[in-house]
Design an enzyme around this catalytic site. Structure first.
Site, PDB file in Angstrom:
ATOM      1  CB  SER D  93       6.399   1.124   5.514  1.00  0.00           C
ATOM      2  OG  SER D  93       6.437   0.948   6.896  1.00  0.00           O
ATOM      3  CE  LYS D 168       6.761  -1.575   8.585  1.00  0.00           C
ATOM      4  NZ  LYS D 168       6.194  -0.430   9.251  1.00  0.00           N
ATOM      5  CE  LYS D 236       3.417   1.789   2.061  1.00  0.00           C
ATOM      6  NZ  LYS D 236       3.650   2.635   3.235  1.00  0.00           N
TER       7      LYS D 236
END
Lengths: 280, 280, 280, 280
Positions: D93, D168, D236
């Site tokens: 990611s 994402k 994050k």
């Protein structure tokens, strides 16, 4: 004109004390100790609000919230005791919408209402330098202007009834936002190794200068945080400002953000929390 | 020390002009007109950046962004032409993370780097009163301090390399937030019938006072909005501040809100938009 | 129990029509056309609110705002005409604080009040599938539950008086935030070259799935924006939610942000603006 | 095609295990225990990244951040060992801007890069039902599509290199905002006496329904908060999304607010904090 003062807390007490310097004042508060202090300074105590209303031509109020003003006027007999032609001067940091509604009710009885909150602390109030933001009918304000002048020469005519309180909410909301913006900027600097004293010097010399950088930042740099920034006092005024913004169709995004952050901190830290306790 | 100046835009041109008052300066810019103006004022034009590097011991740069500084140094020959022991002084309102990376690359070649952005306008630059925020190794700064003093006596040692730019981002982010807080507060007042002039008087006398209320609000009240608050210039610095906050683990909620509002307005109004065009 | 319905707008009209399917209904609206439509469908028109009150045991109201409910009840004779033991059922998306205050006033006259706003559109109302969120005293709700069942089997007991409206404000505020979060995320994707159809597929298969991604995003991808998301309707409910949050001491930061963005857009685009017009 | 997998954490381990079901896989991780588990399941361990590069045609990576991917490729010998024509598939990611830059560097060596992060948990990965968001050149994706199909049939072609990671970030930012909007709405309800179970029922039946109300709210109502919402993992991704928004000129106001609130909570509560610990 016989003058009365209702609400002898930190600010109301200081303002009543200031008025006492230049003439007689009748006072009332539920706190007997606060009344005794003023009586010792020369004031006359009213036994209750009805007696206060009967004895005065001009009654000042300085209470925590507008709902306390409403209760004093309409539930505890003050309005009933006032004569037509009397003037009520509300120095509470209140809700201008509520104040306008009370003024209308009083007007039907021939009683005038003026809002006149102040900006500054108890020290400025006693020293006679405090700023007074006044809303009301021009002729009624003119009639009591000499009394305002006894409090301080720094009075500002803001507009119709409620305008003084609107002005105060705006002032306090902007100053709250300025404080938050300063604190978060300074937090960014500290995380990047900058010294608080250096930041204080630069910010006060540059475009970021504000009352917050002048008064609060040097104290922070010296490790002496100013203890008077109780979150809940700031929150009360910013809450009123955001409610007024909703009623007025104004976005007030920075004010809303300040409100949300203060409310979250207050929930987390309790009602006595200080601005510096937020510390994120 | 032979001095060069790269980037003769509004700020860089004014700073180079100020340096010219007290000694020779070699200049470079892609804009021939800007170079000609400086040459007329007494500067020597460098034909290209390699020639600039070869001719100077201390090279100032004042460019739109850190990527322009990187290109000047590493793609257009400036770094290759500088001798070991030379000093690069970056006055760009740049990205401190980028600046630190460039300083490291230059250091491997024996070239020193200092960041020294300024706060204030071209007028202050030419008048020698501008504020200079300096980051870098203390001994290297000391070595060129006399040159900074030729620009202005108001220099601030902020810390290690990048600290000057961090300081500038903080200053500009706080001042942007102060402006927004003031404008939205004033909008709330106008919707409630308050006069701009009255609000200007009260806010400047009270806790909400800031550079924004002092410089911008009286101009607004007089119907003369200051034309220098280009959204995209403010947005650039606040963008850098929010990126730094993300890297540093700082919330910066007010800065983020200002960024979002300016970006939305810029998308809607175009890159030349002025702060006052937001007008919600 | 003789049933009346006050307020025959889009939702109130559909709900009254649904009730008509299973029994007689007396109706009232200031809009003669809306009354005529219901009468044609079998309803009886009340000439005024006093007549409505005299003729009914249970009176539903579905009006734009709580202040309209207050006016109907107390300024236009409805409450005076109702008998002790009668029940007022408020289906307005109103202000729970106002509703609680009205319930207290009615209670002193022996009149019961229940709030029962709905979630869903006119189509679901007429089809008998709409969700009803009910607040009030358990025994009073039980007494009229058969009438709610005639509207829809999907009723939810939310708590004391006002709880149905609180529930509705929460539902609408969350769904508004979900829409904004979806729209801004999709805007980020479009700026980075992602196709709306692909984003719709992925978001609906992943953790970001919501009513907004299911109903609104495929329509957007097909270029058929749903025309029912009038900003001002969404703004009204989110305004009430943020006011309730202020009264309740809840931060509601996302709701506040949505409020500010919608208010700014409404000021800019006018009251008929659609969510999709924001388009930043 | 010989397949390798670098990074055997919770997700990477599960994905490698899933690939092992249908063919041989060479694996590498700095954690010997994680490698041993995979070897026990039938995988071959590579002694280092150079050996991995020499032994494989297609190398998957699933690492904490893009900087770890960069280090694996360029500092620890993976890219040097790969043959021209090899394909690197990044399931991290990660930061799409970084990924695009790495893809360009690899491209100059004849090595292809595809980004293919996943949405769902380790359970879905092992069960072969996880969603894969793929970015890259269409012909290169087609060449390895059979391998993606071995992981899960649910793959989505999102666009050019980086598009999978953009997708994402968008998905995770929207789902984070939906969670916050739900939690703050529910907090408002609780302060007003509403029951969590009732709110769960109504919200899941209404316009506020989302993955958050379906999965998280019933668990909350049952007093079983889902323990997987580590703040720092959510932070994050939202950090990356806000950085991308800054680079892309998108406001992303809700994402920014979520970032600020999570960063403040993380600073206050520490890196292991859970979403539910925020609790304002």
């Amino acid at each position: 004109m016989r003058i009365g003062y209702v609400g002898l807390g930190v600010m109301g007490g200081a303002l009543a004390r200031r008025l006492l310097v230049s003439g007689p004042v009748t006072v009332f508060d539920l706190n007997a100790r606060a009344v005794a202090d003023l009586v010792e300074a020369g004031a006359t105590a009213a036994p209750d609000l009805a007696a206060m209303g009967a004895a005065c031509d001009v009654v000042f109020l300085c209470l925590p919230r507008s709902e306390n003003v409403r209760a004093a006027l309409f539930d505890h007999g003050l309005a009933d005791a006032l004569r037509p032609g009397a003037t009520v001067i509300d120095q509470t940091s209140g809700d201008p919408t509520e104040t306008r509604a009370m003024a209308e009710t009083l007007s039907a009885r021939g009683i005038h209402m003026i809002d006149a909150p102040v900006s500054g602390g108890a020290k400025e109030a006693e020293a006679g330098t405090i700023a007074i933001m006044i809303g009301g009918a021009a002729d009624r304000i003119a009639a009591v202007q000499p009394i305002f002048d006894r409090i301080s020469p720094n009075s500002y005519l803001c507009g119709a009834i409620g305008a003084g309180q609107v002005m105060k909410l705006i002032n306090n909301t902007i100053s709250t936002c300025n404080r938050f913006a300063m604190l978060e900027g300074v937090a960014l600097g500290m995380r990047n190794g900058l010294d608080l004293g250096v930041m204080s010097d630069v910010l006060n010399a540059g475009g970021a200068r504000s009352k917050a950088t002048e008064a609060m930042l040097p104290a922070l740099a010296d490790g002496v945080p100013d203890s008077f920034f109780y979150l809940n006092l700031m929150l009360k005024d910013v809450n009123l400002a955001t409610q007024l913004a909703t009623q007025s169709g104004v976005p007030l995004q920075f004010g809303q953000l300040a409100r949300g952050m203060m409310q979250a901190a207050s929930n987390r830290l309790g009602p006595q929390a200080n601005l510096f306790d937020i510390g994120d």
